[in-house]
Motif scaffolding. Structure first.
Motif, PDB file in Angstrom:
ATOM      1  N   ARG A  99       2.169   2.714  -2.493  1.00  0.00           N
ATOM      2  CA  ARG A  99       1.668   3.580  -3.889  1.00  0.00           C
ATOM      3  C   ARG A  99       1.244   5.069  -3.167  1.00  0.00           C
ATOM      4  O   ARG A  99       0.954   4.715  -2.135  1.00  0.00           O
ATOM      5  CB  ARG A  99       0.959   2.695  -4.454  1.00  0.00           C
ATOM      6  N   PRO A 100       1.902   5.572  -3.893  1.00  0.00           N
ATOM      7  CA  PRO A 100       1.062   7.049  -4.249  1.00  0.00           C
ATOM      8  C   PRO A 100      -0.344   7.130  -3.852  1.00  0.00           C
ATOM      9  O   PRO A 100      -0.660   6.311  -4.440  1.00  0.00           O
ATOM     10  CB  PRO A 100       1.554   8.358  -4.316  1.00  0.00           C
ATOM     11  N   ASN A 101      -0.691   7.841  -2.202  1.00  0.00           N
ATOM     12  CA  ASN A 101      -2.102   8.262  -2.470  1.00  0.00           C
ATOM     13  C   ASN A 101      -3.120   6.746  -1.757  1.00  0.00           C
ATOM     14  O   ASN A 101      -4.127   7.292  -1.643  1.00  0.00           O
ATOM     15  CB  ASN A 101      -3.296   9.388  -3.302  1.00  0.00           C
ATOM     16  N   TRP A 102      -2.249   5.814  -1.685  1.00  0.00           N
ATOM     17  CA  TRP A 102      -3.555   5.354  -1.065  1.00  0.00           C
ATOM     18  C   TRP A 102      -3.734   5.138   0.598  1.00  0.00           C
ATOM     19  O   TRP A 102      -3.598   4.551   1.581  1.00  0.00           O
ATOM     20  CB  TRP A 102      -3.283   3.994  -1.320  1.00  0.00           C
ATOM     21  N   SER A 103      -3.645   6.772   1.203  1.00  0.00           N
ATOM     22  CA  SER A 103      -3.439   6.862   1.581  1.00  0.00           C
ATOM     23  C   SER A 103      -4.803   6.637   3.254  1.00  0.00           C
ATOM     24  O   SER A 103      -3.906   6.502   4.401  1.00  0.00           O
ATOM     25  CB  SER A 103      -3.017   8.220   2.336  1.00  0.00           C
ATOM     26  N   LEU A 104      -5.476   6.795   3.169  1.00  0.00           N
ATOM     27  CA  LEU A 104      -6.885   6.296   3.912  1.00  0.00           C
ATOM     28  C   LEU A 104      -6.107   4.596   4.521  1.00  0.00           C
ATOM     29  O   LEU A 104      -6.287   4.336   5.584  1.00  0.00           O
ATOM     30  CB  LEU A 104      -8.198   6.334   3.034  1.00  0.00           C
ATOM     31  N   ALA A 105      -6.115   3.538   3.345  1.00  0.00           N
ATOM     32  CA  ALA A 105      -5.442   2.784   3.220  1.00  0.00           C
ATOM     33  C   ALA A 105      -4.196   2.520   4.607  1.00  0.00           C
ATOM     34  O   ALA A 105      -3.908   1.946   5.598  1.00  0.00           O
ATOM     35  CB  ALA A 105      -5.694   1.851   1.917  1.00  0.00           C
ATOM     36  N   HIS A 147      -3.050  13.814   2.708  1.00  0.00           N
ATOM     37  CA  HIS A 147      -3.815  14.790   1.866  1.00  0.00           C
ATOM     38  C   HIS A 147      -5.117  15.149   2.635  1.00  0.00           C
ATOM     39  O   HIS A 147      -6.163  16.140   2.592  1.00  0.00           O
ATOM     40  CB  HIS A 147      -3.619  15.982   0.305  1.00  0.00           C
ATOM     41  N   ILE A 148      -5.204  14.017   2.570  1.00  0.00           N
ATOM     42  CA  ILE A 148      -7.053  13.209   2.067  1.00  0.00           C
ATOM     43  C   ILE A 148      -7.790  13.124   3.838  1.00  0.00           C
ATOM     44  O   ILE A 148      -8.426  13.144   3.690  1.00  0.00           O
ATOM     45  CB  ILE A 148      -7.626  12.877   1.203  1.00  0.00           C
ATOM     46  N   GLN A 149      -6.590  12.713   4.725  1.00  0.00           N
ATOM     47  CA  GLN A 149      -8.096  12.232   5.714  1.00  0.00           C
ATOM     48  C   GLN A 149      -8.307  13.284   6.876  1.00  0.00           C
ATOM     49  O   GLN A 149      -7.877  14.395   5.937  1.00  0.00           O
ATOM     50  CB  GLN A 149      -6.254  11.662   6.547  1.00  0.00           C
ATOM     51  N   HIS A 157      -4.749   3.601   8.184  1.00  0.00           N
ATOM     52  CA  HIS A 157      -5.223   2.188   8.545  1.00  0.00           C
ATOM     53  C   HIS A 157      -4.424   1.337   9.175  1.00  0.00           C
ATOM     54  O   HIS A 157      -4.244   0.987  10.741  1.00  0.00           O
ATOM     55  CB  HIS A 157      -6.134   1.897   7.486  1.00  0.00           C
ATOM     56  N   TYR A 171       0.818  -1.013  -0.208  1.00  0.00           N
ATOM     57  CA  TYR A 171       0.132   0.303   0.006  1.00  0.00           C
ATOM     58  C   TYR A 171       0.703   0.991   0.106  1.00  0.00           C
ATOM     59  O   TYR A 171       0.795   2.289   0.056  1.00  0.00           O
ATOM     60  CB  TYR A 171      -0.719   0.277   1.148  1.00  0.00           C
TER      61      TYR A 171
END
Lengths: 141, 1343
Positions: B590-596, B630-632, B599, B588
């Motif tokens: 890779r860029p931007n799977w940040s929510l995962a 960014h999106i959290q 977690h 995970y």
């Protein structure tokens, strides 16, 4: 994901998120499970990669299912993967979903024409957001 | 992928091996206990037969049993109770992880992912083995029922034969009682074997032999065995230590696993501490007792795997207590088999072999035969009935649809049961073909609805039997049978334990056939609910299967590992959960799977913290606050942060070094070091602005200016220029040089990448100080010299006696996604080597919610380090091809000992000025040092022509004189651009102040004017590397248009110069200001100025224009002195005869600057000897003033001056006749005449000799020039003398009277005059070019 919500994500060539948006549904309450969308979408990539060589079309219909969540996919000519997560098909049905994805693709192609956008980099454009939402509304998502 | 060590067929064979019960008399147990073993345990290590044995099936073919294993259990042993079973399973999974350090890794390398996967999953194997061991036999099958019972009585019994018969009785009673109790038996006539146990050391051998003889007589020779053990006394072990140490301990493995180790130690149940095996055995005993009271047949495992809601409190506590590494398995100190010699071991081997070959197999043979006969005899009947049975059976089943756990409505001797029993027996003894035939027959005769559990069991065994036939199997493996079996077990019968067993078997088979997708299906089918542990294990196995897909389903693998981790957590297996999450973390990444990713990281951090793995926990938490997130959502981040703080406060309490914190982010490119403190003005003025971070010290002008001064110094060569400000743009190859006890300031920007506002408090610089030098290599650290010792504030403990004093910023809030500037300062207390490492601060977040504030954890103290690197190098090929950065030493500061420091203060400088305006301000030079004096202060500026200085008391701009005309008696030498403010002769003493007046002249150009001041001062105490110090100041002035001052010199003939002067109010915006011109001064050597225009008014308003006309007359000036002439333009009689003396300073200085600026050939500063300036022929200085009211309403008069030097055209190329002689004709251009007579027009010819020589001229008045100029009607006629010679002395004016005569009206030219210079020396004539055709006259008739 709430029962009526959808999650749309564009995945780049190196499996990175290029763009993601949560569509429909009630806002605010969904925050607890937002990571689940990503998990499911990410896991569906294996099946998308497999399905895109089996199909000649760009729209791959439903490729994966995890519990109550379905994943439909659309693969662009350039190899970008659009994933769409839903619990129930939108009111406009399978065709609506297909049209939605096609129009998003058109929008994406227009974005590519922007010389300041580097392909495969995250899309951070309010206009793009707005456009996607408009298209979603158009197809009753 | 999880590969088991055993092959699949071995695994299945081991899972279903013949079960044998051991019924022991009390005395036999006593003998065995000498070895700390029960009899069952004693023979357990020997129940795998090393040699092949064989038996004959009903068709008389020989079946060879390879590797036969018997499972021997105590008669009284019961499968563990529900909760205990759970604990057993949990323990074995936990222990497998801690024990199993298999470095057996496999690499999976796809286009995008590189993974290292463990090949084996020992915890799964352990769980599976444990599961199969404790699983009980169902009512629909006989596989796990006891086939045989070994009766054991020792020779020490008073009446062994009687004891045997009692045991047989006991067994018979147990089997026949209704309702039936555990243990369950394979069939009514089980095989009974009689063992007479003989203690060699204690018992009498004769008795043993005689009893054994009786025994053989009673039960048959093949069914009895005399087993001699304990050839050694327990005390003997000491004498023969070598033997004991060499003795193998085959029991260790078995007894540890065994849940029924009957160690009779009376301990209280201790769940938290103490050895696990002890507590286990105690638990078992308790449960055993409980079970004995319980008359229910319900197997304890029957409830196994129901939902966790009915977990007993014991289970929950044990689970919570948890597999966190605190309770590690104990090493058993009990020695097993202490009284057994190797020959005893051999005897047990022989006993086992005899038991199997001489007894058990014969029993199997005969039973198979009996079954076969039963089947064949009844087949005919069944065939008759099978048809209607199927017809009616279907109907009946629809009525009773609900599943029954007691599953069968088949009677014990129904055909299907016989098939099943026969099949099971054949299966257990490896006759798989026969087994399959029987199973298949049973399946054929049964419908699914009739007895679902039985049907499913038969399906399951069909599959296994086909698989076990291996090569000889003719039919393909029926996967759908297995699927159906699992389905029935799980959904219809609610027997998850059998479904699980099915899945375990089936997936092993499928994996061996590489049907991974089907294996995944089956794993997932049973991973949904029920037991979390099983779900986790199955999910994990499924995810490993995904990796074996072609191509590998890596992302699916990752997802299912995450779910598995989640389930492990629920099951209380933290370490396993961590392992799962850790394995897939990279996928995970890779860029931007940040929510995962968040977690996973959050879970990892939280669980690592609970396991006390502080480093891992912090690493995971730090990843949560990585800047690319960014999106959290903000709320989530607050939660993260709260957890982070809590964890942090727990974990770092033992640390001595400050921990590094992830937020806020220091923008390393913005780090600026300024070697100057904030200065407070002491004289009420302004301090120099080089103490600001935005001061542009990097401009080349500063080093140029400094070199301008140091170039004159002898010793200065090689001294580098003083730089006080170090940024990412400066060249930082050299260490900054700071002075002890002076402030060093650091400025940088921090960025908050989170969605919540951050609160930093107690912010200060983190430093390292050494007296010896910078530590370059670790080797120097061995040097225990005091010089090299490093001091730092990178510690959590408070220190006193610091070498560096830091200022602390108490609070600083950084808003979400915002950048804020932080400025910190520090003061080294003595000379040495100071390194700025970063910042340390207390981190918290600003919580708005007041309810949360009350229990919000205290902030954490931590640090963030600076990382600077030099500019990217680009000088050679290697550097261009790679990314090479230069060294950057801006954070490594060399501190020199205390030195004087010049404090410079300015009285307010004007911000806005008019063009040409003159202003003054004061410069205070303050030497605050109490010891050292400053010997020399010099000033150089970027605009030397606009600056001049005077002493403090010369404060008036204008010096008045009475003389309107005077001689410039000051030198006009080229001025040095360096101004010396303090000289050696008169040094600036300690604690003294000197004030100097500075005059500023605004430039003539409007716009912004920047003046850079560089003060360079020296002191005797300065030494290398600090030869001198500098103070820099840069002032910006806004220059607005004021006055336009123009002139155009016009040479008239006859040595006169007309100067029409235009003075214009050229202010840009309309205003009420008026410019009052005061005085015009002329400085010239040869010209004398005179005002021609009347002085009516001298104030010029907006848009107005003042035109003045001056005439300059050439004058003889023999002594070459410079004349000044002042003309007052003030229309005020009262101040007559009061002129401004412009030769006095500062106007004189500005004039000097002015003329030196005109003279471009001498504009360089480098000339050491002041050159005499070349003075322009004429210079005009206009003095003016603008009265304006300032902000407080006072009238303020701004003075200004404009200088101009009009060029006079005296070009050398025209040094011909025209320049030598000037002439003009003076006459009236329009004449009216009656023409009654001839008109004689008097014309006056004026001549002027411009040379210093005497000239002779020839004047000719030509009759007509009609030929020359056809345009003209006519030329005049000259009367009088038409040719004459004139002598003109030097500079002589001469006028001649001529007469022209006209006869009629018309337009006449007077140009027919020719002048010629007669050069007597060369006897040539030089004609003077005529300009006379411009002379016309209009003659009109007067009526």
């Amino acid at each position: 994901m709430s029962s009526s919500g959808y999650y749309f994500v564009i995945v780049g060539h190196a499996d990175q998120v290029v763009y993601e948006i949560e569509l429909g549904g009630s806002n605010g309450q969904t925050t607890d499970n937002r990571h689940l969308n990503q998990f499911i979408a990410h896991a569906a990539l294996d099946l998308v990669d497999e399905a895109m060589w089996r199909n000649t079309t760009t729209y791959l219909k439903q490729v994966d299912k995890f519990n109550e969540w379905n994943v439909s996919a659309y693969v662009t000519a350039g190899g970008l993967r659009f994933l769409f997560l839903y619990e129930h098909l939108p009111r406009s049905g399978e065709d609506g979903l297909k049209n939605f994805l096609t129009e998003v693709y058109e929008t994406y192609v227009k974005l590519l024409l922007n010389p300041f956008y580097v392909p495969d980099k995250p899309i951070r454009s309010a206009a793009f957001d707005k456009k996607i939402q408009t298209i979603a509304r158009k197809w009753n998502l | 992928m999880a590969q088991t060590k055993k092959s699949v067929s071995e695994f299945i064979q081991d899972a279903f091996c013949p079960m044998v019960a051991v019924l022991c008399s009390y005395d036999a147990e006593t003998i065995c206990r000498k070895n700390n073993l029960t009899f069952a345990e004693l023979i357990q290590p020997f129940c795998r037969l090393p040699s092949e044995v064989g038996y004959r099936d009903p068709s008389n073919t020989l079946i060879v049993l390879k590797n036969l294993r018997l499972e021997i259990k105590d008669y009284n042993s019961l499968p563990p109770q529900n909760t205990l079973a759970k604990k057993l399973l949990n323990d074995c999974v936990f222990n497998a992880l801690t024990n199993g350090s298999t470095s057996n890794e496999r690499e999976i390398d796809t286009e995008q992912y590189q993974l290292h996967i463990q090949n084996t999953t020992p915890w799964f194997d352990a769980w599976r083995d444990c599961f199969l061991r404790i699983a009980y036999s169902g009512d629909h099958e006989f596989l796990k029922n006891y086939l045989a019972c070994i009766m054991v009585v020792s020779t020490s019994h008073l009446d062994p034969i009687d004891a045997f018969s009692k045991l047989v009785q006991l067994q018979n009673q147990q089997q026949q009682q209704i309702p039936a109790k555990l243990p369950k038996w394979f069939m009514t006539n089980i095989y009974k074997y009689f063992v007479l146990l003989h203690d060699v050391t204690e018992g009498e051998e004769s008795k043993a032999i005689s009893v054994f003889g009786d025994l053989k007589q009673q039960y048959g020779a093949g069914n009895c065995h005399l087993l001699q053990i304990n050839s050694k006394r327990p005390g003997q072990t000491n004498s023969d230590t070598s033997e004991t140490t060499n003795m193998p301990d085959p029991w260790r493995l078995y007894v540890k696993q065994s849940s029924t180790s009957n160690q009779q130690q009376s301990q209280t149940i201790s769940k938290r501490d103490g050895s696990m095996s002890d507590s286990l055995s105690n638990l078992t005993e308790l449960i055993d007792q409980e079970l004995n009271l319980n008359t229910s047949i319900t197997h304890p495992l029957g409830l196994f795997d129901t939902s966790s809601s009915d977990l007993s409190s014991i289970t929950t506590t044990t689970v919570d207590e948890g597999y966190d590494g605190s309770s590690i398995t104990t090493t058993s100190t009990i020695i097993h088999g202490a009284c057994l010699t190797l020959s005893d071991h051999d005897r047990i081997h022989v006993f086992m072999h005899e038991f199997v070959t001489k007894g058990l197999l014969l029993w199997v043979e005969s039973n198979l035969k009996t079954f076969n006969e039963q089947i064949t005899s009844r087949r005919g009947i069944t065939k008759l009935f099978s048809m209607p049975k199927k017809l009616f059976g279907g109907n009946a089943s629809t009525v009773k649809n609900q599943p029954t756990i007691s599953s069968t409505n088949l009677t014990n001797d129904s055909m299907e049961i016989v098939f099943r029993r026969a099949g099971d027996l054949a299966f257990l003894f490896q006759h798989y073909e026969l087994a399959y035939t029987n199973y298949y027959a049973a399946k054929r005769d049964l419908s699914r609805e009739q007895a679902p559990a039985f049907y499913a069991g038969v399906l399951e065994m069909c599959c296994l039997a086909i698989f076990m036939q291996e090569s000889s199997a003719t039919r393909t493996y029926p996967t759908q049978y297995m699927d159906e079996a699992i389905e029935i077990y799980a959904a219809v019968c609610r027997l998850p334990i059998f479904a699980t067993r099915c899945v375990l078997m089936s997936t092993e088979i499928l994996k061996s056939k590489e049907a991974y997708d089907q294996a995944v299906q089956q794993f997932l089918k049973l991973s949904q609910e029920d037991s979390d542990l099983r779900g986790a294990l199955f999910l994990e196995q499924a995810s490993y299967c995904f990796l074996n897909y072609r191509p590998s389903y890596i992302r699916k693998y990752a997802f299912y590992m995450v779910i598995a981790g989640h389930r492990y957590l629920k099951a209380g297996q933290r370490l396993h959960a961590l392992r799962c999450y850790n394995d897939v973390l990279k996928i995970y990444g890779r860029p931007n799977w940040s929510l995962a990713l968040d977690h996973i990281n959050f879970t990892l951090g939280k669980q690592s913290a609970l396991l006390n793995q502080s480093n891992d926990a912090l690493r995971s938490f730090n990843a949560l606050f990585a800047p690319n997130n960014h999106i959290q959502s903000a709320q989530q981040q607050i939660n993260f942060f709260k957890e982070y703080l809590t964890v942090f406060n727990q974990l770092t309490s033992f640390e001595t070094l400050l921990p590094e914190l992830p937020v806020p982010l220091v923008d390393n490119t913005t780090i600026k070091i300024l070697l100057a403190g904030h200065q407070q003005p002491r004289m009420g003025g302004h301090v120099s602005n080089c103490n600001d971070f935005d001061f542009e010290e990097s401009r080349d002008i500063w080093s140029d200016l400094e070199r301008t001064i140091t170039a004159h110094d002898r010793r200065a060569s090689g001294t580098r220029t003083q730089i006080n400000l170090f940024t990412s743009r400066t060249h930082n190859q050299q260490h900054p040089i700071a002075v002890a006890k002076e402030t060093i300031r650091v400025e940088f920007y921090v960025r908050n990448t989170l969605q919540v506002p951050l609160l930093l408090s107690e912010v200060q610089i983190l430093w390292k100080f050494s007296l010896g030098g910078w530590k370059r290599r670790a080797s120097t650290s061995t040097d225990s010299n005091e010089e090299w010792k490093e001091y730092t504030n990178d510690t959590l403990t408070q220190q006193t006696d610091q070498f560096v004093e830091c200022d602390v910023l108490s609070d600083c809030v950084i808003f979400p996604n915002d950048t804020s500037k932080i400025e910190l300062s520090l003061r080294p207390r003595r000379s040495g080597y100071l390194t700025i490492l970063g910042i340390c601060y207390r981190l918290n977040i600003l919580v708005q919610n007041t309810s949360e504030q009350t229990n919000w954890p205290y902030g954490i103290m931590g640090k963030t380090l600076f990382h600077v690197r030099g500019i990217r190098l680009n000088s050679n090929r290697r550097e261009r091809l790679n990314v090479v950065h230069g060294v950057d030493k801006r954070l490594e500061i060399q501190v020199v000992s205390e030195a004087p420091f010049l404090h410079i203060e300015f009285s307010p400088m004007p911000a806005a000025m008019f063009c040409g305006e003159i202003q003054s301000c004061l410069i205070h030079l303050i030497n605050p040092s109490s010891m050292h004096s400053i010997t020399r202060v010099r000033l150089v500026t970027s605009q030397p022509n606009l600056i001049t200085i005077s002493s403090i008391d010369e404060d008036s701009l204008l010096t008045y004189t009475n003389e309107s005309k005077s001689i410039w008696n000051h030198s006009l030498n080229q001025q040095s651009s360096i101004l010396t403010l303090v000289s050696h002769h008169h040094p600036l003493l300690a604690n003294s102040t000197r004030t100097i007046r500075l005059w500023l002249h605004a430039s003539h150009l409007a716009g912004e004017m920047n003046i850079d001041f560089l003060f360079l001062y020296e002191s005797d105490v300065f030494q290398q590397p600090l030869r001198h110090r500098t103070v820099k100041h840069s002032s910006l002035f806004i220059i607005t248009h004021s006055i336009g001052f123009q002139t155009q010199s016009q040479l008239t003939g006859l040595g006169e110069l007309i100067l029409p002067v235009q003075i214009e109010n050229s202010m840009a915006a309309q205003n009420t200001l008026s410019i009052n011109v005061q005085q015009l001064s002329c400085i010239s050597k040869q010209w004398d100025i005179k005002n021609l225009s009347p002085i009516s008014q001298n104030s010029i308003r907006y848009g107005e224009n003042l035109s003045l006309l001056f005439k300059c007359k050439h004058q003889e000036n023999h002594d070459d002195s410079l004349q000044m002439k002042h003309i007052s333009l003030v229309n005020d009689e009262t101040i007559n005869d009061k002129y401004v003396d412009i030769s006095k300073n500062p106007i004189g200085d500005f004039f000097r600057h002015f003329i030196s600026n005109i003279d471009h050939t001498h504009s360089t500063h480098r000339h050491k000897t002041p050159n005499p300036l070349s003075i322009p022929p004429i210079s005009l200085i206009l003095l003016w003033q603008i009265p304006l009211s300032n902000q407080i309403g006072q009238l303020e008069i701004r003075h200004g001056l404009h200088m101009i030097s009009p060029s006079i055209e005296m070009s050398h190329t025209q040094q011909e006749a025209n320049d030598i002689i000037q002439y003009e004709l003076i006459y009236s251009p329009i004449v009216e005449h009656k023409f009654t007579k001839i008109l004689f027009l008097p014309v006056r010819l004026k001549l002027f000799n411009r040379t210093k020589e005497k000239l002779q001229l020839q004047l000719q008045l030509i009759r007509s020039s009609l030929d020359n100029d056809p345009l003209l009607s006519s030329c005049c006629l000259w009367a009088g003398m038409t040719e004459q010679f004139i002598n003109l002395s030097a500079y002589e004016h001469l006028s001649l009277n001529l007469r022209a005569c006209f006869f009629k009206p018309g337009f006449y030219s007077l140009g027919n005059i020719s002048l010629t210079i007669i050069d007597k020396i060369n006897s040539t004539t030089i004609p003077i070019k005529s300009n006379t055709h411009n002379y016309f006259v209009d003659i009109r008739t007067l009526l």
